[in-house]
Design an enzyme around this catalytic site. Sequence first.
Site, PDB file in Angstrom:
ATOM      1  CG  ASP A   8     -25.495 -16.437  35.823  1.00  0.00           C
ATOM      2  OD1 ASP A   8     -24.929 -16.748  36.778  1.00  0.00           O
ATOM      3  OD2 ASP A   8     -25.969 -17.107  35.286  1.00  0.00           O
ATOM      4  CG  ASP A 129     -18.381 -23.584  30.544  1.00  0.00           C
ATOM      5  OD1 ASP A 129     -18.799 -23.655  31.654  1.00  0.00           O
ATOM      6  OD2 ASP A 129     -17.870 -22.131  30.495  1.00  0.00           O
TER       7      ASP A 129
END
Length: 238
Positions: A8, A129
């Site tokens: 990330d 998500d």
Amino acid sequence: MIAIPAIDLREGACVQLVGGSYAEEKVRVDDPLEALKQWRRHGFGTFHVVDLDAALGRGSNADAIFQLTAFERGLTFSVGGGVRDTDRVEAVLAGGAASVVVGTRAIEDEAWLAHIAQAFPGQVMVAADVKGREVVTRGWTAGSARDVRDVLAALEPLPLGGLLVTAVHKEGQLSGVDLPLMREVASTSRHRLYASGGVTTMGDLRALAAAGAYGAVIGMALYTGRLDASAVAREFAG
């Protein structure tokens, strides 16, 4: 099932956030290539890269992403974060990613998603998500008012490369996975399931494999040493 280290990116560094909150950064590796090299040494060959700044409209880590995807031939990368137009889809794939992950616009603009899925069959993954049961967007900051089951039904006809389902309420907390959610997705969708959020133990990985997940994205547990990376790679590296 394959285990997939997460890389990330934030402000050019590799980070791990608790619950996706920028205020809760727990891990930082200044050079993302060092993170990649570390996971390669353990035997991993598939990686999931997310541009956190692009996801929130705060900037771009495109240069860092290209360095990662160009590092070594034969590695497999899925790349996402702020991919909201066709030019960016094309650029990510041209830059060396095996698949591009689209979230916000894919959920909000079904016509656009259908277009890119048809244009790049098998190379587009949709990020669903999930917080509770609601699919959230815009870097997990906005609700869609759509239940995950409704989103899955809309995605079913498309020639996707897979679904990246993240249990946002589990992300970065080292509290285990949302197994009921992942079982539901695996049993109701024909697409490959890449599960993310809360992977903490080898038992979590084995449970996801038994539930029908094709892959599991792992972040915090690897970066903090909670999981033995070599043991994970031996059993699940792809």
